[in-house]
Structures are given as C-alpha cells and as structure tokens.
Enzyme design. Structure first.
Site, PDB file in Angstrom:
ATOM      1  CD  GLN C 126      -2.823   0.652   2.586  1.00 49.67           C
ATOM      2  OE1 GLN C 126      -3.661  -0.238   2.571  1.00 49.67           O
ATOM      3  NE2 GLN C 126      -2.593   1.380   3.660  1.00 49.67           N
ATOM      4  N   GLY C 127       0.610   2.194  -0.863  1.00 46.82           N
ATOM      5  CA  GLY C 127       1.390   3.432  -0.885  1.00 46.82           C
ATOM      6  C   GLY C 127       0.499   4.606  -0.559  1.00 46.82           C
ATOM      7  CB  SER C 129       1.846   6.989   5.141  1.00 46.23           C
ATOM      8  OG  SER C 129       0.776   6.488   5.859  1.00 46.23           O
ATOM      9  CB  SER C 161       3.574  -3.344   5.388  1.00 44.79           C
ATOM     10  OG  SER C 161       3.272  -2.505   6.445  1.00 44.79           O
ATOM     11  CD  GLU C 244      -5.560  -1.097   7.370  1.00 45.89           C
ATOM     12  OE1 GLU C 244      -5.466  -0.699   8.532  1.00 45.89           O
ATOM     13  OE2 GLU C 244      -4.780  -0.797   6.474  1.00 45.89           O
ATOM     14  CB  SER C 370      -2.692   8.036  15.419  1.00 43.41           C
ATOM     15  OG  SER C 370      -3.443   9.223  15.521  1.00 43.41           O
ATOM     16  CG  ASN C 371      -5.469   4.078  19.039  1.00 39.71           C
ATOM     17  OD1 ASN C 371      -5.414   3.646  17.885  1.00 39.71           O
ATOM     18  ND2 ASN C 371      -5.551   3.295  20.093  1.00 39.71           N
ATOM     19  CD  GLU C 372      -3.200   9.705  19.974  1.00 39.45           C
ATOM     20  OE1 GLU C 372      -2.842   9.109  18.937  1.00 39.45           O
ATOM     21  OE2 GLU C 372      -2.953   9.266  21.116  1.00 39.45           O
TER      22      GLU C 372
END
Lengths: 372, 390, 396
Positions: C126-127, C129, C161, C244, C370-372
C-alpha cells in the site's frame, strides 16, 4: 440477529416509553425523597407490562420468557435509574425459590412476585455484604423449632419486602430459609447510602422462628447462593449497560452545548477524547452484559457472568468519573443528573461481589476448565 | 542539616530533609493542634455551623502564636518564619481537617494580594484583621458562563462618580454565607479584550444588593453558594489596584499560589486508615491488596515530593511554572488513587453516606475540577513544555 | 459467541477434515526468514485454493468461496486450532486489493489481478502515507501529471509494509494541486517493476525490515490502471482502509487470545492473588473484544454497519498494549532478552516473544489512523461533537 431481536427491540421501545413517561428524573427526584424511595405505582405497571414474571415459568404466573428479554428491561431500568426493587425481588428472591424451593413453596411464593403484589429480597451474605465473607446469620434447632439469629448486611430493598430469602449457617453448612419480614425478631436497619436511587438495610435476626415449610430444601445451598450471585451480578451488569448508554448521551449533549473560550467545550480534543472513551466503555460493557445474558445456563455461563459483572463494575464507575469531569462544576450540583449515575455505578460495582471477587471466580472457572 | 532541597552535583540531583529546628517546630505545632482539635476526620465531619464557630475560635489562637501568617513580612503582622515552616504548617493544618476553614485563603493569597496592590489604607484596615484571625472572606471568581474560562466573566462594575455600581452573579463561592468580605472580580471595561477589562473589588458582603443563596451540591449542602449583585454600590476606594488591571494581579498571585492546601498529605493520612481497616480484617496477606495500597501511597508521595520542589524553587526566587503544573496534576492523581483504593478495598461500606470513603471520593472528584480543571492544568503544562501559545 | 447451527457445524467439520489432511505440520521450523516464510505461505495458499478453501470472502465468480461471515469466523478458529500457516503476506492482496477492485475496479482490472492473486503470483503493498502526510493523509503530495494515456509520477511514500517483496502497489497520488486537499487525490494501481522506482527498507524498532520508503522518479502508470475517476481517490481509499477493521481483525484477536492463555499460565506459575487478578481481567477483556468483533461482523452482514470500526481499533490496540505491558512485568528480566528476528508480525498466533508482541503493539495504535485520530472520528462522526476549529490563516 433474528426474530428474537425484533421481539427484544419491541420490548425495549415499550419499556423506554413507559419509563420516559413515568420516571423522568424530575419524578425520580420526588421518589427518592419519599420514605421508602420506590414508586409503587410504577412497580404495579411493571407487573402489568409483564416485566416481573418475564423469566418465571407460566405455572407460577410468569410468562416463561428468556434472559434475552429480561436483559432489555434491566438495561432500560438502569438507563432511567428507576427505583424499582426488581433485581432483589425477581432475580434474587424468586430465583432462590425457583432454584431451591419445592413445588408447594413455589406455588405459594412466586405468583405474588410475578403479579407485583409482594416484594421480596435476598439476604445472602455476612455483615459486610460481601460474598467472600463468612455468613453472620445462623439457624439452630430449639425445642423442636428452627430459630434464626444474627445479621445480614447491605440487603437491597429489605425495607419494602414482605419476605426474604436468608442464607444462614446450619452447623458448618449454609442453608436457605424464607423469612417473613414482619415476623417477630426481624429488625430492618435502614442505611443511608450514597446511591439514593436504591435502598439498602442491615437485617438483624433475634431468635426468629422459622416454620419448617419455609426451609428451602436444596441439597446444596452454597451452589444456589453462587448461582444467585451470578444472576444478580449479571442483572446489575445489565443495569450498568443501560446507565452507561445514558451517561454517554447526556455527557455528549452537555459538552455539545456548553461554551467556554468562545467554543463548545466538546470541540476541545481533551474533552472529545473523554467522550470517545466513554463510548468505548459503553460499547464493550454492552457486549459483555448481553453476551452474559445470552449465555445463561450454557457452557460459558459461569465465565461470562464473572466477566460481565467485573468489567461493567469497573467501566461504569470510570465512565461516570470521566463524565462528571466533562460536566465540570455543574457535575457537582444536585441539579444535574449525572451524579445519580456516578453513585449508582459505585454501588453497582460493589453489590453482589466486587470486580475483584468476580475476577477470582473467573480465575477459578478457567482453572477448573484447564483441569478438565 | 539542611533545609528543603539541597542541591548536589550542580543541581542534577536533589535531596530533601527537614532541619532539627523545623522538626521541632512540627512537633510543637502538632502538640498544639492535638490539644485544640479533635482528630481530622471528626473535625471535618462536624456540622457546618459548629465547624465554622470552632474554626473562628481556633484561628484566633493560632494567630496569637504567630502561626496564622508566619510567612508574611513582619510589618504586616507576619513573623517572617522560614518558608519551610509554612509548608509544615500547611501539612499539619490539613492533617487536622483544615481548621482554618475559609481563612487559609486569606492567608495564602487574599492578604498577599493586598500587600502587593493595596493602598496604605487598605493594608492598614484589612491586613491587621486577617493576621489577627478575625475575618472571613469569600472569593467571587466563577460565574455560570465563566468557569474554566474565567476571563469570560460578565459581572460588571460601572463607575458612577466616587462609586462603582456592581451587577452580576457569582457561583461556587465557598463561605459566602458567613463571609464579611468578597474578593470580587468584575468587568470595568466591556470594550477591551476580555482579560484586559477586569478589576478587583474588596466588597463588604453587608452592602445592600448582595444576595447569597445555596447551591444544592452533591455533598455537603450549604458549602457552596451563588452570590447575586444587584445595583450594589461600593466606594471607589474598595477597588484593589488600578482599574482594568485585575487579571494581571490575579495572575501574579496565582503564579505564587498554585500549591493550595496540602491535599496529598490529607489523602495519605486517609490512606493510612484504609490500610488499617484492611489490616484489622486480615487482608494484608493478599498481594493485590498490597499492590492497591502501595500504588495509592506512591501517588501521594510523588505529589509530596513535587510540591517540595515547587516550594524550593519559589524560595530561591524562581518562577516554578512547570513544576507547579506537574505538582497540581500529581495531586489530583493522588486524590483519585486513594479514592479508588478505598472503594476497591472497602466495598459497600465505602458507600454509606458521609463515610470517610465517601468524603474522600468528594475530594477526588472536586480535585480535578475546582481551581482549573485537570485538562486545563495539563494544557498549561503542555504550553510551558512545548513553548506554544493558545 | 457463536453456537453453531447444524449447517455451520457441518461446514466446520468439513474444513477441519481438510486441514487435518492438508495443513503443513512443523512448518514453523522452516519459517526462518521472510523469504522462506513467503514460500510456505504461497504453497499453503495454493493448496487452499486447489481444495476449494481459498479466498473465503471473495465471490465465487472470482474463484472465492462466497463464504458467510460466520463461516469465515469458523475457518479462522479452525486455522488457529490446526496451527495452519496464516497467509499474511498475501493479506494486502486478498483483502484490501480485492475489496477495492470489487467495489471500484473495472472488469478488466479485476480479471488482470484477481486470478493471479489467487495463484499466489502477486504480492501487493500500500502506498498511502508520506513523510508529510501521516495522520493527515489528505495532505499527500506525490504528484501525478497526465501525459496522454499515462500519468507521470514523482514523489515519495513511506511505511509501505512489505514493499521490498511486492509486485504491485495501491497508490494514492495528487492529480489536482489546487483543489481542497482531499478533492485532488487519485487512486492508481502501480506495477512496482516499472522503471524509476527505488525501494528502501526502514529498519523498525524491532530491528526488522517491515516497512519501506518508496521513491518515484518520472514513473509511468497507464491511465487504464486508475481506480475510479480522477480526483475521486480519497473516497475510494476509505473503503480500502475500512477493510482493515472487519474480518481482517480476526487473526489479531486470535493472537490476543493466545497471549491471554499464556498469561494465564504465567499467573499460575507466579501464584499470587495479584497475578491472578491481572490475568483474569485480561481474559475478561479479550473475551469481550472477541465478542464485540463477532457481533460487529454480524451487524455488518445485516447491512447495519455502523461506526464500530473506530471503537474496535481503539479498544484492541490499547488492550494489546496493556496486556503485553502486564506480561512483561510478570515475565521479568527474561522478557528483556533479544528475540528471534521478526518477519511475520501479523501472524495469528502468539510466537512466545512478549517483547516482540509488546513493541509491535505500537503499530496498532499508530498505523491505520492513530488512536487520537480514531477518537476524533468517534467524537465527531459517531457522537456528533463539534469539530476542532481550523487554525486561522497566518497573517504575514
């Protein structure tokens, strides 16, 4: 999801409507100031709506429903903070008689519970109300009759009960007896608890004579007590699930209205993240509570009961702590409702076994499984 | 023997110890308090009026010994005691139920505010009364729409000749029912940016138009009030400091205060009781009980060490912004940890109304809200650390 | 908590029989490097497909099983029971790529890729970020300029990844630099064997090379490799990301279950009340997570998919962190010894290294939003709280 759930959702809608109409917190505030702190007309309505007899067999005036439906009613009661002695009367007292009583006892005692004409409770523990402490009530045979003496601590709704199931030691083993709350020698010491939506009492027994017909002749009273702790624990967990859901709603509504620094406080990330955490607590506790209700009598019942009671106890208290923090100063006033939830959560966490106690039960259950 | 924080390794490591002199001061103070007062919990549990009456009587005795305003300059009725004695005083006071009740506020910052910004007449009149332990004050800060956002306050003071006319409402005013004076923040310029149009007034609560009502708080009814000002006329001489400079004065004072009462000390004292309760029931063999107690104890001691650090920096003339915010959050954590431990270990007995656990729960709940919410304290700390504004 | 109905029970037994007959045994001994693990997984994928058990969630017309969610859950449970290899290295292809192609791909794109994915011939990465676009993914700046029937791509991606072993990449590029930032993004399929691509593995905190940076210099991608319309990529990638948090999480939960069981054994060995309490509380939470996931999946199957994905993500990722933290304390210094080289961190079984599980758990709280960010989503989209005000434009 299936037809079962449609039924449950119908029940939920009707329960919510009944409680919204009859027990908004404006009414609750009046009820808690009365001497007994319960709403008898609402209890009568609960009987009419079939809540009380929901899980009791038809042969004794119930409707033979499942805990899947009872769960819905308990959640709605918790949501509304309704001061109804349902867990004491239906889950504990009637539960004890159904588990340990004979046919005559069931026919004599249960119909009154199902139709709401009688309220009963269970005095199952020692002086501190903890299931892990020794019983402080005992029975002895004297002049051919059975005599009860001692104390049971933190008994819910004892002050409005007409009878109660009492766990007492008989020599070295526990036994269960039905005691008429107005019998000579029974003294009900009302307690001033922080949770004003429910009432507790210490019940003192001073040589109370127990007719032989009132001994619940189970072979293994401890086994029955353990099962009642599980059922009452799951009932409390479901009450907490309903309460948690409402805590999320009223907190989100408040922080979405209140402005400071020229913004709604709910737009501040610190507050928003508090609210997100509340929802995570609410959703996970709901899964635990409902899974436990669905697991009753199944292979994983013991495990789920312990999980639901311990997890809901911790999350409900933590969620209300966060919620009061989100309300700020007004959360500290009697005027706003949030403190009722905070205190109900605290009591729920401790009633019928603390989270620590239920985690001990869970450990025991997992151990016995590994041993098998 | 050293006092306070001793710096070793060029300030890299610190070590704390009380001097012999300070220890004997603590001993003397304790002896006095034990003789004058019931143990902490009993004093705290007295009915509101009795608690107030006993406090008035007690504070005068404290003042007579020079222990009410020991840190004030001698010229204003202080005794210029070393600052660490004030810390000891603060700990012992709360360990005995804060018998100064509302008057600790006079000592800690209302008096210092008047020292900082008062006219000679104001100093003469107010400071003597405060240092003699004769007067109760309340603070008129929060308003219904100005809580965390204090600068949003709307209570107005309009100049009319030699007087100001005050209108508005204050809430969360402790002791307003018994106070003789109110330390009031009011807006004197509605055009200015919100922090810049505020002035301080020292208002006699007996002035016509001041009305005090109770707030029905969750616990301790009667402890909090709201105060309504309707066309309250006060002479301009009641204003403290220059017009529109009120917020600057308050900020300066708070920078010096921020330590508040030694709540960690009271919490630790209460935790000792919980431990004793567990011990009496033979629960101390359970490692999870020990773990819970120890966790709470560590939180109390962490707060203690942090406040000593703030105090040390202050005595050395530094402005301990960062350590003050760290301390305040640590103090809240300590209160919460002790409250949680009490509930976890004592079960339903903690839920009886006005039990000690119930009181502790109240302290823990207010700790994160009153005097700037926990979240605001973290924001302030983050601002210091990150060097950001906003 | 599924009580199998008879049909599901029969399905379970059929699959169990297949696994008993075909699942490789002792394969872990040979899985000593990323390359050997890849080959074990590839071979197992082919066996599954040949036996009619491949790509459970794909529709049958593309060679999948069209399995129900309940069946997929059963298969996961049976995989764990049999200790079969998980085909994690093909996860991106089987889950993300398939979901994206099935919803937005052209028939040609599906036919080009889906059969070769099933054959184990295509590995995907996956590209998304970029160094300047992490939590704020829509700020991405890798540029694609139209040139006839091609796009010319320049820029850089990060945190891809397995890009160093991949053949293809799901790529987000900026096609309109002027539009509001999420409106100028296009989604393309990139052949990683094209000229102008440089892939550099990043050494992770575990010492392994899980993630890569990918650099593009005048890379040519045919317009026919575009998914959906130009500048519609933002919307499409939301679908890709949402996968996901559905059935894809089943292996994660399985791993947590394994960790929890191990923690139970540790607590027994330690023998204190405190250790027992800690282990019991994690058992409770992992059981709840598993139930939450099952119930969320059932809801999705009934078309009532809500916003549970963010709740799930916050919960499982932090649970994993808390659990491994507690385990490290129970194990003591033994857990501080270095662990075997990490090469299959997405495996559905606990491999015995608490250290690895612990440090890897940060990939769950940071990656995938992120969790934020998840808490903002919960606050704003689920609970309807007001958004944070946008920072005011800088006045110069």
């Amino acid at each position: 999801m299936g037809p079962n759930d449609e039924l449950a959702e119908e029940l939920r809608a009707s329960a919510r409507k009944a409680l919204d109409d009859r027990m908004p917190t404006t009414v609750l505030r009046q009820v808690i100031d009365t001497e007994d702190g319960i709403d008898r007309s609402l209890y009568a309505l609960a009987a009419d709506l079939g809540w009380l007899g929901l899980t009791l067999p038809e042969s004794v005036g119930g409707s033979g429903g499942s805990w899947h439906e009872l769960a819905v009613v308990l959640e709605e009661i918790g949501r509304a903070l309704a001061p109804l002695p349902m867990i004491a009367s239906v889950v504990v007292a009637a539960g004890a008689v159904m588990l340990a009583g004979d046919d005559e006892q069931q026919q004599r005692l249960i119909p009154g519970i199902a139709d709401g004409s009688a309220i009963a409770t269970g005095a199952l523990f020692g002086a501190s109300g903890r299931p892990d402490e020794p019983l402080a009530a005992r029975v002895e045979r004297r002049d051919g009759s059975l005599v009860l003496s001692g104390v049971s601590g933190f008994v819910p709704d004892a002050h409005v009960s007409s009878w109660m199931v009492v766990a007492a030691t008989d020599g070295a083993v526990p036994t269960l007896v039905v005691v008429d709350s107005s019998a000579p020698g029974v003294r009900i010491e009302r307690l001033d608890t922080t949770d004003v939506t429910r009432r507790l009492a210490h019940v003192h027994f001073d040589d109370v004579v127990i007719p032989s017909a009132n001994v619940l002749a189970s072979a293994d009273a401890q086994h029955v007590i353990d099962e009642l702790v599980r059922r009452a624990g799951v009932a409390i967990a479901l009450d907490s699930v309903g309460g948690l859901e409402r805590v999320v709603e009223i907190t989100v509504a408040y922080v979405g209205e209140r402005e400071q620094f020229g913004r709604k406080v709910g737009s501040f990330q610190a507050v928003k993240h508090h609210c997100a955490n509340l929802l995570v607590f609410s959703e996970t506790a709901r899964v635990a509570g409902r899974a436990a209700a669905d697991a009753i009598d199944g292979a994983r019942w013991v495990e789920w009961a312990a999980i639901a009671k311990s997890y809901s106890g911790d999350t409900y208290t933590e969620a209300t702590r966060i919620a009061v923090q989100c309300f700020g100063g007004v959360g500290f006033t009697w005027e706003y409702d949030i403190h009722f939830y905070m205190k109900r959560a605290r009591l729920s966490q401790q009633l019928f076994g603390s989270p620590t106690y239920h985690r001990q039960l869970l450990t025991r259950e997992l151990r016995s499984r590994t041993a098998d | 023997m050293c006092s306070g924080w001793k710096h070793v390794d060029k300030g890299e490591r610190v070590h704390f110890d009380y001097s012999d002199e300070e220890l004997s001061f603590r001993k003397e103070l304790k002896g006095f308090l034990d003789g004058e007062l019931p143990v902490y919990f009993e004093f705290f549990d007295l009915p509101q009026q009795e608690r107030f009456d006993r406090s008035m009587e007690f504070v005068k005795k404290l003042a007579a010994r020079g222990w009410l305003t020991p840190a004030w300059p001698v010229e204003y009725g202080g005794s210029a005691h070393a600052p660490w004695q004030q810390m000891i005083l603060s700990e012992e006071m709360i360990a005995h139920g804060e018998p100064r009740t509302g008057q600790y506020m006079n000592v800690n910052w209302i008096g210092p505010a008047i020292i900082l910004a008062g006219t000679p007449e104001q100093k003469e009149y107010h400071l003597t009364r405060i240092s003699n332990g004769n007067v109760v004050w309340c603070q008129g800060f929060s308003e219904p729409d100005a809580g965390s956002d204090l600068a949003a306050l709307r209570t107005s003071a309009v100049r009319d000749g030699d007087e100001y006319v005050i209108n508005g409402e204050k809430i969360w005013t402790s002791n307003a029912g018994v106070a003789e004076f109110c330390f009031l923040l009011a807006r004197t310029n509605s055009e200015a940016r919100k922090q810049e149009g505020i002035s301080i007034f020292l208002v006699p609560t007996a002035t016509p138009g001041v009305e005090v009502g109770d707030i029905d708080a969750v616990v301790h009814p009667g402890a909090f009030h709201h105060v309504v000002f309707t066309d309250v006329r006060v002479p301009a001489s009641c204003r403290l400091g220059p017009e529109n400079e009120g917020f600057t004065i308050v900020r300066k004072l708070l920078a010096n205060e921020r330590v508040g009462v030694a709540r960690y000390h009271r919490a630790a004292g209460y935790l000792d009781r919980v431990a004793k309760w567990c011990d009496e029931r033979g629960l101390l063999d359970d490692s999870s009980v020990i773990e819970t107690l120890a966790h709470a104890r560590v939180a109390c001691d962490a707060a203690r060490v942090l406040v000593y650090q703030v105090w040390d920096e202050r005595t050395r003339g530094l402005h301990p912004d960062e350590s003050a915010w760290v301390y305040r959050t640590a103090a809240v954590n300590a209160e919460r940890a002790v409250s949680e431990a009490a509930f976890k270990l004592m079960g339903a007995e903690a839920l009886v109304r006005h039990s000690h656990a119930d009181n502790q729960f109240e302290w823990a709940t207010t700790a994160g809200i009153a005097g700037g919410s926990y979240e605001m304290q973290l924001n302030s700390l983050a601002r210091v650390l990150l060097g950001t504004k906003g | 908590m599924f009580e199998d109905d008879p049909e599901l029970q029969a399905f379970r037994l059929r699959y169990r029989e297949f696994l008993d007959a075909n699942a490789p045994r002792g394969w872990r001994v040979n899985a000593t490097s990323p390359d050997t693990t890849l080959e074990i997984q590839r071979s197992w994928l082919r066996t599954l497909v040949a036996g009619g058990w491949g790509a459970a969630h794909w529709p049958t017309e593309y060679g999948g099983m069209g399995a129900t969610l309940a069946q997929q859950i059963v298969m996961q449970q049976e995989n764990a029971r049999a200790g079969a290899p998980a085909v994690t290295m093909f996860g991106m292809a089987l889950v993300h790529v398939a979901a994206t192609l099935l919803e937005f791909g052209t028939p040609e794109q599906r036919h080009e890729h889906m059969p070769s994915i099933l054959r184990g011939d295509e590995i995907w990465c996956q590209g998304f970020s970029e160094p300047g676009a992490g939590s704020d993914l829509a700020a991405l700046s890798t540029r694609a300029v139209r040139d006839g029937d091609n796009y010319i791509i320049n820029g850089q991606k990060i945190w891809s990844s397995g890009a160093n072993r991949a053949d293809w990449c799901l790529l987000l590029v900026r096609t309109d630099p002027i539009a509001v930032k999420h409106k100028g993004i296009t989604f393309v399929l990139l052949d990683l064997h094209s000229p102008g691509i440089e892939i550099r593995p990043i050494k992770s905190l575990l010492g392994s090379q899980e993630f890569c940076e990918v650099f593009f210099t005048d890379v040519v991608v045919p317009v026919s490799n575009r998914i959906g319309e130009e500048n519609e990529g933002w919307h499409i990638c939301q679908t890709t990301l949402a996968t996901e948090r559905g059935p894809y999480l089943l292996p994660v939960v399985n791993k947590l279950r394994g960790e929890c069981a191990e923690m139970g054994r540790l607590a027994e060995a330690i023998g204190t009340d405190h250790a027992a309490q800690v282990a019991a509380s994690f058992h409770a939470e992992v059981t709840i997570l598993s139930e939450l996931l099952d119930r969320t999946l059932i809801k999705a199957a009934f078309g009532k998919s809500g916003n549970e994905s963010s709740i799930l993500k916050v919960y499982y990722s932090e649970l994993s962190q808390r659990l491994t933290t507690a385990a490290l304390e129970m194990v003591g210094l033994d857990a501080q010894l270095s662990w075997p080289e990490a090469f299959d961190l997405n495996s559905d079984t606990f491999d015995g290294s608490w250290g690895m599980s612990h440090y890897w758990s940060w990939s769950w709280t940071i990656a995938g939003g992120s969790n934020e960010i998840q808490r903002n989503i919960i606050g704003e989209r689920v609970l309807g709280l007001p958004r944070e005000p946008r920072p005011e434009a800088k006045v110069r």
